[in-house]
Design a protein around this motif. Structure first.
Motif, PDB file in Angstrom:
ATOM      1  N   ALA A 190       0.953  -1.073   0.041  1.00  0.00           N
ATOM      2  CA  ALA A 190      -0.013   0.185   0.042  1.00  0.00           C
ATOM      3  C   ALA A 190       0.958   1.335   0.000  1.00  0.00           C
ATOM      4  N   GLY A 201       2.297   4.400  -0.743  1.00  0.00           N
ATOM      5  CA  GLY A 201       2.374   5.315  -2.178  1.00  0.00           C
ATOM      6  C   GLY A 201       1.187   5.075  -2.773  1.00  0.00           C
ATOM      7  N   LYS A 202       0.072   4.242  -2.271  1.00  0.00           N
ATOM      8  CA  LYS A 202      -1.043   4.003  -2.899  1.00  0.00           C
ATOM      9  C   LYS A 202      -2.272   4.124  -1.847  1.00  0.00           C
ATOM     10  N   TYR A 203      -2.307   3.651  -0.673  1.00  0.00           N
ATOM     11  CA  TYR A 203      -3.375   3.709   0.040  1.00  0.00           C
ATOM     12  C   TYR A 203      -3.138   4.234   1.649  1.00  0.00           C
ATOM     13  N   GLU A 204      -1.871   4.967   1.599  1.00  0.00           N
ATOM     14  CA  GLU A 204      -1.308   5.129   2.748  1.00  0.00           C
ATOM     15  C   GLU A 204      -2.193   6.125   3.524  1.00  0.00           C
ATOM     16  N   SER A 246     -11.582   8.175  -2.898  1.00  0.00           N
ATOM     17  CA  SER A 246     -10.715   8.253  -1.773  1.00  0.00           C
ATOM     18  C   SER A 246     -11.150   8.897  -0.572  1.00  0.00           C
TER      19      SER A 246
END
Length: 282
Positions: free
Chosen positions: A77, A79-82, A244
């Motif tokens: 996660a 860089g994507k879903y942090e 998001s």
């Protein structure tokens, strides 16, 4: 069994504090009501040893599980879903603040303690904001620097609000540490373990001494650091989309509900979760 599972889940969250940037294992232990018990045990291991080992086993197993689980999460996660993950942890901390506030004042609270809280918050926030300058150039990775990394991880357990992952990012060692844990790289795991154990054993007695001589001051100090570290977790500047934003809101609400629920479950088992009954100095 419910109490055992509750402590195991708390251990998973605490273990995540050694992996997730901006999250402190010590702060999570404090907000989940087990920090003082852990520190007291480490400082007085021979006192009620079997009873306290039984109490701490699920926390320890959960902590180990949390470290490994979130090492995979970080690899996937990062860089994507942090941002969404951090909003969940912000919610978990917010949900436990009422319980932590109550715990900080159980031996009394006056203006001095509020000053301690305020000063600690300002100093901690300033240090966390400008701390990158300490390790901005990175360090060479070897057995000695991995021991130092382990020492910082242990420090994150002893000092609530201190996020060791932040410093490891500054030192350029964070991603390699997460990958090393995920792949069971013993050239990383062994020095990390050595540094962590040394740090905890050296500093736990100091933390326990402070608790027994200045309980209210120590816990209001913890509150100040927890509040400051929570501000630092907020993912400012993240690109926001409708999806998001929705995910962040739902995870924040879910984390708040979980933290509130867990802090109130702890009250049901309060007699067992009390720290060791050692005499206090007058």
């Amino acid at each position: 069994m419910i109490d055992w599972l509750l402590r195991f889940v708390k251990g998973i969250f605490i273990g995540s504090g050694f992996i997730l940037p901006g999250v402190s294992g010590g702060a999570l232990a404090a907000v989940f009501g087990v920090y003082e018990r852990i520190i007291t045990f480490l400082a007085h291991m021979t006192q009620d040893f079997k009873k306290n080992v039984r109490y701490l086993i699920p926390l320890g197993l959960g902590g180990i599980a949390g470290v490994f689980i979130f090492s995979f999460v970080v690899s996937f996660a990062l860089g994507k879903y942090e941002a969404q993950i951090l909003w969940f942890f912000i919610g978990a901390i917010v949900g436990t603040v009422p319980s932590l506030w109550k715990q900080a004042g159980k031996e009394g609270r006056d203006s001095k303690h509020l000053v301690i809280l305020g000063v600690t918050f300002v100093v901690s926030l300033t240090f966390l904001i400008f701390g990158e300058r300490l390790f901005g150039h990175g360090v060479t990775q070897n057995f000695g620097t991995w021991i130092l990394a382990g020492f910082l991880i242990g420090l994150g357990m002893i000092i609530p609000g201190l996020s060791p992952s932040n410093f490891l990012i500054y030192m350029g060692m964070y991603k390699d540490m997460a990958d090393g844990i995920k792949t069971f790289d013993f050239s990383i795991l062994i020095p990390l373990a050595i540094g962590g154990v040394v740090s905890v054993l050296l500093l736990s007695k100091l933390a326990d001494y402070i608790f027994r001589h200045a309980y209210a001051s120590m816990f209001h100090f913890i509150l100040g650091v927890v509040f400051a570290s929570t501000i630092m977790i907020i993912p400012f500047g993240t690109k926001i989309t409708a999806l998001s934003l929705l995910a962040s809101v739902l995870l924040f609400v879910g984390g708040t509900a979980l933290g509130y629920w867990m802090s109130h479950l702890e009250e049901k088992y309060q007699p067992e979760s009390q720290p060791l009954d050692l005499p206090k100095s007058k």
